[in-house]
Write a protein that holds these residues in place. Structure first.
Motif, short mmCIF file in Angstrom:
data_model
loop_
_atom_site.label_atom_id
_atom_site.label_comp_id
_atom_site.label_asym_id
_atom_site.label_seq_id
_atom_site.Cartn_x
_atom_site.Cartn_y
_atom_site.Cartn_z
N HIS A 1 0.88 -1.17 0.00
CA HIS A 1 0.00 0.00 0.00
C HIS A 1 0.91 1.22 0.00
O HIS A 1 1.74 1.38 0.90
N GLN B 1 -3.09 0.90 -3.04
CA GLN B 1 -3.55 2.30 -3.04
C GLN B 1 -3.89 2.76 -4.46
O GLN B 1 -4.94 3.35 -4.69
N HIS C 1 -7.01 1.00 -5.71
CA HIS C 1 -8.21 1.63 -5.15
C HIS C 1 -8.56 2.90 -5.93
O HIS C 1 -9.73 3.14 -6.25
N CYS D 1 -8.85 2.64 3.37
CA CYS D 1 -9.20 1.58 2.40
C CYS D 1 -9.71 0.33 3.11
O CYS D 1 -10.62 -0.33 2.62
#
Length: 200
Positions: free
Chosen positions: A100, A124, A127, A142
């Motif tokens: 992430h 990340q 997303h 998240c």
């Protein structure tokens, strides 16, 4: 599992697991001046944290603790082996490593001579591709959006605050590097980040 066993497990996962989460714990958030102090390697069944240079000690045997958050470093024996394991992973096309905010972790690992190779992904960024209008891109945010295991924090913030005598909030993480690497709260926090990332 003692630290030497954790180190061996981490190297095995890099060499064998089709999907791993990779995370660095660091002495700060500027990859140009700060350094990795430990590594989290996680697959769907196990998450291990290998502390390398926590200023408070509790590191892998033979590792040298940092005295300041911007010390120059020499790659540890573990980091040399971790780099070899990632080279094997790349050569044998084992699978993908995700993180992430992976760009940060790639830079930090490279500071210590650990190169992750090409087959990496960032939860990340994934997303952002799924919902570019979201207001939350942090790991914690998240986790809430996708209903996976929440990122740990409060207990660690309090432990750091108690150790260094500052208020217990997220800002206290600038002192994380000073904690002993083998502290149970430190381990739970680091390994928890791996669990959250692999679930994402």
């Amino acid at each position: 599992m003692d630290l030497s066993q954790k180190a061996q497990t981490a190297l095995r996962l890099v060499r064998e697991a089709p999907l791993i989460a990779f995370d660095t714990e660091t002495s700060g958030v500027d990859w140009k001046v700060n350094q990795p102090i430990g590594y989290v390697i996680t697959d769907p069944n196990v998450s291990v944290y290998v502390p390398i240079r926590h200023g408070g000690g509790g590191n892998l045997p033979g590792a040298k603790p940092m005295q300041t958050p911007t010390d120059d470093i020499t790659p540890s024996d573990f980091e040399v082996e971790l780099n070899k394991a990632f080279a094997d992973r790349e050569r044998l096309k084992i699978g993908r490593a995700v993180g992430h905010n992976m760009k940060f972790d790639v830079h930090m690992a490279a500071n210590a001579g650990v190169m992750l190779g090409r087959n990496i992904g960032c939860t990340q960024l994934m997303h952002a591709m799924l919902d570019e209008y979201t207001k939350e891109f942090s790991l914690d945010g998240c986790a809430g959006i996708y209903g996976v295991t929440a990122k740990l924090g409060e207990e660690l913030y309090q432990a750091i605050a108690d150790r260094v005598g500052v208020p217990a909030n997220k800002k206290v993480m600038e002192h994380f590097w000073e904690m002993p690497g083998n502290d149970r709260t430190v381990m739970d926090y680091a390994e928890g980040d791996g669990v959250t990332t692999i679930q994402l």
